[in-house]
Design a protein around this motif. Sequence first.
Motif, PDB file in Angstrom:
ATOM      1  N   THR A  81       0.829  -1.206   0.000  1.00 45.84           N
ATOM      2  CA  THR A  81       0.000   0.000   0.000  1.00 45.84           C
ATOM      3  C   THR A  81       0.867   1.260   0.000  1.00 45.84           C
ATOM      4  O   THR A  81       0.518   2.264  -0.634  1.00 45.84           O
ATOM      5  N   LEU A  85       0.816   4.231  -2.890  1.00 41.55           N
ATOM      6  CA  LEU A  85       0.641   5.650  -2.590  1.00 41.55           C
ATOM      7  C   LEU A  85       1.886   6.446  -2.980  1.00 41.55           C
ATOM      8  O   LEU A  85       1.785   7.558  -3.516  1.00 41.55           O
ATOM      9  N   LEU A 286      -1.036   9.115   2.465  1.00 38.98           N
ATOM     10  CA  LEU A 286      -2.347   9.442   1.910  1.00 38.98           C
ATOM     11  C   LEU A 286      -2.588  10.947   1.976  1.00 38.98           C
ATOM     12  O   LEU A 286      -3.057  11.561   1.002  1.00 38.98           O
ATOM     13  N   VAL A 289      -0.481  12.665  -0.682  1.00 39.84           N
ATOM     14  CA  VAL A 289      -1.046  12.562  -2.037  1.00 39.84           C
ATOM     15  C   VAL A 289      -2.178  13.557  -2.212  1.00 39.84           C
ATOM     16  O   VAL A 289      -2.278  14.250  -3.242  1.00 39.84           O
TER      17      VAL A 289
END
Length: 458
Positions: A81, A85, A286, A289
Motif C-alpha cells: 500500500t 501511494l 495518503l 497525495v
Amino acid sequence: MSALIALAPSGGAAVSAGRLVPAALIGIAVIVLLITHVKLHPFLSLTIGSLVVGAIAGLPMADVITSFTDGFGSTAAGVGTLIALGAMFGKLLADSGGADEIVDTIVGRSSARSLPWAMAAVGAIIGLPMFFEIGLVLLMPVIFLVSRRSGHSLIGVGIPALAGLSVMHGLVPPHPGPLVAIDALKADLGLTLGLGVLVALPTVAIAGPLFARYAARWVPVPAPELYDSRTAEPGVQRPSFGVTVATVLLPVVLMMGKAVADLLTAEGTPVRSVLDFLGTPLVALLIAVIVAIFTLGRGGAMDRKAIAASLEGALPPIAGILLIVAAGGGFKQTLVDTGIGKLVADWVQHSGLSVLLMAWLVAVLIRLATGSATVATVTASGILAPLVTTLGAGETSLLVLAIGAGSLFFSHVNDAGFWLVKEYFGLSVGQNIKTWSAMETVISVVGLVLVLALNLVI
C-alpha cells in the motif's frame, strides 16, 4: 549444535535442525537459478523457492502454503500500500513539473563531483524518520531525473541516495529497528541517537558517494523512462521549488511528529493520539497525495482530468513490482517459520565471541537466513539482553548500533527490498548483487568497524 534437536516453528510442526540450513541454501539457489538461467519471472521463482524450502525442511506443505500466503499478504498490505501511494505521489511530482524543479535546482547548484554527495544528503534527510520503502518510492522520480538531466549513471546517483536511506533505517532512532533494540537492551535513547549519528555520517559517505564510483563502473545502466515529464520544456508552468519541497517533506514531518510524540508525551493524551494517527505511514502518505493534488497538480496548471490521469497512470508500471516484493515477503516468512533464525541465534550465543562482535554476527546470520532486518534486530536484541547487566551505558548503546549494522548485511533474494530496488532500477539479479547487495554489505562492515573504534574510546 546437534542435528537431532527439533525446533517448533509458528506453524506448529517440529523441524529437524540438521535440515534447516540445507533447506535455506537450496531454496535460495533454486530462486537464483530459475531467474538467471531459466528466465522465469521472479514472482513465480520466489513462490517455487518457498515451496522447496518448506519441503526440504520437512514442514507439512499446508503449513508452507500458509506461511507463504501470510508473508505475501502482510507484505502487500504493509509495503504494498505504501508503494502504491508513493508511486502516485511520485507520478504527480513528475507530471506536475515539481520533480523537474527539484532536479534543476540540485543539478544547477551542484558540480559533477558534488552531485553524488548532494544525493546522499537528500537520502539521509528523507530517511531519518521514514521507512526505507517509503523514502525509496518518494525519491525515485528525483533519482531518475537527476541521472538523465546530469548525464550521471543511474547507479552513480542512485547508490548514494539509497545509502542515506538504508543507514538511517538501520542505525538511527526513531526507526522501529533501533527503537526495538533500545527498549530490549534498556539503552539510553539520547546517547544511542548521538552515537548513531556519529557512526551513520561516515558510513553514508563511504557506502554512498565513494562506493558509487566503483559500482557505476561495474553496472553502467541508464535511467529508465519511468517518470517522463510534460514540463521538461521551458515555458511550462511548474510548482515553485519551495512548495514542491514542502510537499515532499510533508510525510517526513508527519512521521517525525509521531516519533517525537512517542518519546516525549504520555500515552493516551490527545496530542499523542492525533500525532500517532497522522504519523502512521499509510495516513501520512495518503495526506501527502491529497495535498499534492492541490500544491503540485494545481500548482503545475494541471486540470482535474490531467490529475486523474496522472494518478491512474502511476499504478500499472508498479504492478509487477508489487507482486515481486510481496512474494519476497512470502519467501522470508517461510524461512522464518521453519525456525532457522532461532537455530542461528542459539549457535552464536554459545560461540564465546566478544559481545559487540557477537551482536553483529548474530544479526548478520539471521538477516541472511530470513531476509528481514527487523527480525534480525529483534532476535539479536532478545538474545543479548541478559548480557547488558555487565555493560556500561556507552557500550550498551554501541551494542544497539552493532546489531543495527549487522541487520543490514548483504540483502539478497529473500529480502523484499532487494526486489524493490532491482525492479525500480531495471537491474538483473547479478547487477543488483554487485550494487545494492554490495552497498548493504559495505554499510554493515563499515558500521561494525566504527562501532568497534568508538568502543576503544568509550
